[in-house]
Scaffold this motif. Sequence first.
Motif, PDB file in Angstrom:
ATOM      1  N   CYS A 379       0.505  -1.150  -0.374  1.00 42.69           N
ATOM      2  CA  CYS A 379       0.415   0.417   0.331  1.00 42.69           C
ATOM      3  C   CYS A 379       0.896   1.241   0.127  1.00 42.69           C
ATOM      4  O   CYS A 379       0.482   2.097  -0.287  1.00 42.69           O
ATOM      5  CB  CYS A 379      -0.802  -0.519   1.059  1.00 42.69           C
ATOM      6  SG  CYS A 379      -2.269  -1.561   1.406  1.00 42.69           S
ATOM      7  N   VAL A 388      -0.034   5.510  -7.716  1.00 41.72           N
ATOM      8  CA  VAL A 388      -1.438   5.480  -7.768  1.00 41.72           C
ATOM      9  C   VAL A 388      -1.177   7.246  -6.606  1.00 41.72           C
ATOM     10  O   VAL A 388      -2.198   8.071  -7.118  1.00 41.72           O
ATOM     11  CB  VAL A 388      -2.058   4.634  -6.900  1.00 41.72           C
ATOM     12  CG1 VAL A 388      -3.327   4.655  -6.601  1.00 41.72           C
ATOM     13  CG2 VAL A 388      -2.588   3.655  -7.548  1.00 41.72           C
ATOM     14  N   TRP A 389       0.050   6.836  -6.082  1.00 40.90           N
ATOM     15  CA  TRP A 389      -0.383   7.995  -4.736  1.00 40.90           C
ATOM     16  C   TRP A 389      -0.156   9.162  -5.232  1.00 40.90           C
ATOM     17  O   TRP A 389      -0.079  10.247  -4.792  1.00 40.90           O
ATOM     18  CB  TRP A 389       0.807   7.763  -3.654  1.00 40.90           C
ATOM     19  CG  TRP A 389       0.125   7.046  -2.568  1.00 40.90           C
ATOM     20  CD1 TRP A 389       0.821   5.690  -2.186  1.00 40.90           C
ATOM     21  CD2 TRP A 389      -1.026   6.802  -1.593  1.00 40.90           C
ATOM     22  NE1 TRP A 389       0.026   5.000  -1.257  1.00 40.90           N
ATOM     23  CE2 TRP A 389      -0.391   5.621  -1.231  1.00 40.90           C
ATOM     24  CE3 TRP A 389      -2.008   8.214  -1.078  1.00 40.90           C
ATOM     25  CZ2 TRP A 389      -1.716   5.773  -0.054  1.00 40.90           C
ATOM     26  CZ3 TRP A 389      -2.432   8.067  -0.013  1.00 40.90           C
ATOM     27  CH2 TRP A 389      -2.325   7.130   0.736  1.00 40.90           C
ATOM     28  N   HIS A 391      -0.837  10.385  -8.422  1.00 37.18           N
ATOM     29  CA  HIS A 391      -1.702  11.125  -8.668  1.00 37.18           C
ATOM     30  C   HIS A 391      -3.011  11.596  -7.875  1.00 37.18           C
ATOM     31  O   HIS A 391      -3.684  12.421  -8.224  1.00 37.18           O
ATOM     32  CB  HIS A 391      -2.892  10.206  -9.884  1.00 37.18           C
ATOM     33  CG  HIS A 391      -2.304   9.653 -11.186  1.00 37.18           C
ATOM     34  ND1 HIS A 391      -2.078   9.959 -11.831  1.00 37.18           N
ATOM     35  CD2 HIS A 391      -1.301   8.124 -11.146  1.00 37.18           C
ATOM     36  CE1 HIS A 391      -1.580   9.281 -13.320  1.00 37.18           C
ATOM     37  NE2 HIS A 391      -1.158   8.315 -12.242  1.00 37.18           N
ATOM     38  N   VAL A 392      -3.118  10.918  -6.766  1.00 35.90           N
ATOM     39  CA  VAL A 392      -4.068  11.876  -5.764  1.00 35.90           C
ATOM     40  C   VAL A 392      -3.412  12.549  -4.976  1.00 35.90           C
ATOM     41  O   VAL A 392      -3.742  13.399  -4.767  1.00 35.90           O
ATOM     42  CB  VAL A 392      -3.924  10.234  -4.684  1.00 35.90           C
ATOM     43  CG1 VAL A 392      -4.185  11.163  -2.590  1.00 35.90           C
ATOM     44  CG2 VAL A 392      -4.178   9.223  -4.671  1.00 35.90           C
ATOM     45  N   LYS A 402       2.262  11.802  -0.543  1.00 42.83           N
ATOM     46  CA  LYS A 402       2.202  10.414  -1.660  1.00 42.83           C
ATOM     47  C   LYS A 402       3.741  10.182  -0.385  1.00 42.83           C
ATOM     48  O   LYS A 402       4.336  10.795   0.485  1.00 42.83           O
ATOM     49  CB  LYS A 402       2.942  10.954  -2.738  1.00 42.83           C
ATOM     50  CG  LYS A 402       3.867   9.499  -2.574  1.00 42.83           C
ATOM     51  CD  LYS A 402       4.921   9.223  -4.236  1.00 42.83           C
ATOM     52  CE  LYS A 402       5.991  10.039  -4.022  1.00 42.83           C
ATOM     53  NZ  LYS A 402       7.235   9.435  -5.531  1.00 42.83           N
ATOM     54  N   ILE A 431      -9.644   9.618   2.064  1.00 45.30           N
ATOM     55  CA  ILE A 431      -9.450   9.654   0.894  1.00 45.30           C
ATOM     56  C   ILE A 431      -7.950   9.493   0.781  1.00 45.30           C
ATOM     57  O   ILE A 431      -7.794   8.033  -0.259  1.00 45.30           O
ATOM     58  CB  ILE A 431      -8.711  11.019  -0.179  1.00 45.30           C
ATOM     59  CG1 ILE A 431      -9.673  12.003  -0.007  1.00 45.30           C
ATOM     60  CG2 ILE A 431      -7.279  10.876  -0.380  1.00 45.30           C
ATOM     61  CD1 ILE A 431      -9.136  13.542  -0.196  1.00 45.30           C
ATOM     62  N   ASN A 432      -7.209   8.740   2.394  1.00 48.87           N
ATOM     63  CA  ASN A 432      -6.066   7.743   2.215  1.00 48.87           C
ATOM     64  C   ASN A 432      -6.258   6.448   2.708  1.00 48.87           C
ATOM     65  O   ASN A 432      -6.262   5.627   2.128  1.00 48.87           O
ATOM     66  CB  ASN A 432      -5.214   8.236   3.678  1.00 48.87           C
ATOM     67  CG  ASN A 432      -4.618   8.891   3.017  1.00 48.87           C
ATOM     68  OD1 ASN A 432      -3.485   8.969   2.387  1.00 48.87           O
ATOM     69  ND2 ASN A 432      -4.661  10.215   3.900  1.00 48.87           N
ATOM     70  N   TYR A 434     -10.017   5.187   0.963  1.00 48.01           N
ATOM     71  CA  TYR A 434     -10.441   5.039   0.422  1.00 48.01           C
ATOM     72  C   TYR A 434      -8.673   4.658  -0.947  1.00 48.01           C
ATOM     73  O   TYR A 434      -9.068   3.676  -2.445  1.00 48.01           O
ATOM     74  CB  TYR A 434     -11.436   5.791  -1.124  1.00 48.01           C
ATOM     75  CG  TYR A 434     -12.417   6.232  -0.781  1.00 48.01           C
ATOM     76  CD1 TYR A 434     -12.969   4.874  -0.245  1.00 48.01           C
ATOM     77  CD2 TYR A 434     -13.124   7.459   0.020  1.00 48.01           C
ATOM     78  CE1 TYR A 434     -14.052   5.206   0.493  1.00 48.01           C
ATOM     79  CE2 TYR A 434     -14.102   7.719   0.679  1.00 48.01           C
ATOM     80  CZ  TYR A 434     -14.978   6.248   0.749  1.00 48.01           C
ATOM     81  OH  TYR A 434     -16.046   7.069   1.722  1.00 48.01           O
ATOM     82  N   THR A 435      -7.948   4.984  -0.843  1.00 47.61           N
ATOM     83  CA  THR A 435      -6.957   4.867  -1.824  1.00 47.61           C
ATOM     84  C   THR A 435      -6.208   3.398  -1.505  1.00 47.61           C
ATOM     85  O   THR A 435      -6.296   2.473  -2.606  1.00 47.61           O
ATOM     86  CB  THR A 435      -5.899   6.114  -1.744  1.00 47.61           C
ATOM     87  OG1 THR A 435      -6.102   7.341  -2.825  1.00 47.61           O
ATOM     88  CG2 THR A 435      -4.395   5.627  -2.404  1.00 47.61           C
ATOM     89  N   ASN A 438      -8.779   0.434  -3.116  1.00 50.45           N
ATOM     90  CA  ASN A 438      -8.128   0.572  -4.217  1.00 50.45           C
ATOM     91  C   ASN A 438      -6.965   0.098  -4.541  1.00 50.45           C
ATOM     92  O   ASN A 438      -7.492  -0.932  -5.507  1.00 50.45           O
ATOM     93  CB  ASN A 438      -8.388   1.659  -4.903  1.00 50.45           C
ATOM     94  CG  ASN A 438      -9.831   2.429  -4.638  1.00 50.45           C
ATOM     95  OD1 ASN A 438     -10.845   1.979  -4.633  1.00 50.45           O
ATOM     96  ND2 ASN A 438      -9.839   4.170  -5.025  1.00 50.45           N
ATOM     97  N   PHE A 459      -6.464   4.772  -9.757  1.00 54.58           N
ATOM     98  CA  PHE A 459      -6.952   5.289  -8.626  1.00 54.58           C
ATOM     99  C   PHE A 459      -8.047   6.731  -8.709  1.00 54.58           C
ATOM    100  O   PHE A 459      -9.051   6.922  -7.762  1.00 54.58           O
ATOM    101  CB  PHE A 459      -5.832   7.040  -9.356  1.00 54.58           C
ATOM    102  CG  PHE A 459      -6.411   8.167  -8.836  1.00 54.58           C
ATOM    103  CD1 PHE A 459      -6.305   9.014  -7.205  1.00 54.58           C
ATOM    104  CD2 PHE A 459      -6.541   9.553 -10.258  1.00 54.58           C
ATOM    105  CE1 PHE A 459      -6.894  10.589  -7.488  1.00 54.58           C
ATOM    106  CE2 PHE A 459      -7.125  10.356 -10.137  1.00 54.58           C
ATOM    107  CZ  PHE A 459      -7.488  10.975  -8.536  1.00 54.58           C
TER     108      PHE A 459
END
Length: 459
Positions: A379, A388-389, A391-392, A402, A431-432, A434-435, A438, A459
């Motif tokens: 993760c 992915v992080w 993009h977040v 990130k 948000i963390n 859900y990331t 996913n 993302f």
Amino acid sequence: PIREEVTKVQEILAAFGTASGLVVNTAKSAVYPICCGDIDLNEVLEQFKCPIKTLPCTYLGLPLHTRHLRRVDIQPLIDKIAGRLPTWKGKFLNRAGRLTLVRSVLSSIPTYFLTVFAPQKWAIRQVDKIRRSFLWKGTADANGGHSLVKWSLVKRPKQLGGLGVLDLEMFSRALRLRWLWYEWKDHDRPWVGGAVPINEVDKQLFRACTLVKLGNGATAKFWDSSWLQGRAPRDIAPALYKLAWRKNLTVNAQLEDQSWTRGLWRMQSVEEMAEFVKLWDMVQEVQLTAVEDEIIWKFTADGQYTAKSAYEVQFRGSYCSFNSQRVWRAHAEPKHKFFTWLLVQEKILTADRMQQRQWPCDPLCQLCRQQPETATHLCLQCPFAQHVWEHVQAWTSSHVKKPSDTMSMEEWWTQEVQLPTKEERRTWAAINMYTVWNLWKERNRRIFEGKEADPVIVF
């Protein structure tokens, strides 16, 4: 009993029925004789036509007997709890949904019973087995391999890193303290002065949670009440307490002619003599007044006993190594909160955890196929997860940053967040959540469906 007494009882019940309209149905009533071996009950109850039965029985929903309850008397309560499971279809509920049922239904069923009876160890184990099995598997027959977190941790309050499932032994003790509280607050209750269902541990907790403001000394017990500088004499001088006579007398009665010293002439050790000198000096400073004694509960704002405060105080000294409140206050769905609670403790079933259980699995991370799979790598540290992080971070204008590739799971979750409002901090936590959720779903998709998605899609 004699026939005349039974007749008078019958007349009282008839008068009650006339006045209230609640007529007693003798056919649905019953007589349970106690120590009536030499009495002809059929003759005595000739005018009171009701069946004669033997103990044990159920009265006001509680098992009633002249001796200690046996397993057969408590088993109906356990069967009632287990009987709820088949109708719920637990396998079709996620863990967050099952947690809600465990906390609100399974844990509340024995509340009435626990108010009166201290639960036996075997009964607690049986109920805990049902609750634990339903939480982790959705049925009543799960084994240890299904449990991802120790049950003792699950039973902690949420603010201490647990799931808030009631510890039945502690909860029962918190409920039973009300007997001691009402002895102080409501002297007119018919059971005051008799034996109450408490033990020495209950009394010790009650002394630790209360403060007695001494007035005339007519209510406070000399040895058992916390009236002497916030402590009970039995805790100040435990060796003397063992020697003392008539331990249940009030402060007023014991101070008269220094009656509390009776029995202490048997002192033999230096420790006992030192305790006597200390206690004597403290008692000599006490002055009784004309006002009544007052008791204060230390752990509520208004000084009144509550079962909630009595339950929570038993966890004092426990601590949580991660920010659990951030988990449960986030603006996220319950299933995501439950998953994050597992993740922060690194209890999700990644490859390293499955290898510990000796389950067959691929040890490599399914996202990068380079490093062994752990919760932290999957993760936070995996190159795929890092994309992915990124993009977040771009999407949130760097409010969610990130994580570094050396950050541990607890460091990531407990990091300082420089956001001005509570709502923004809760949104940050969501948000963390859900990331990482996913990322976990993408990992499972690759294992069970053989499908892959780009970081921007995840993302």
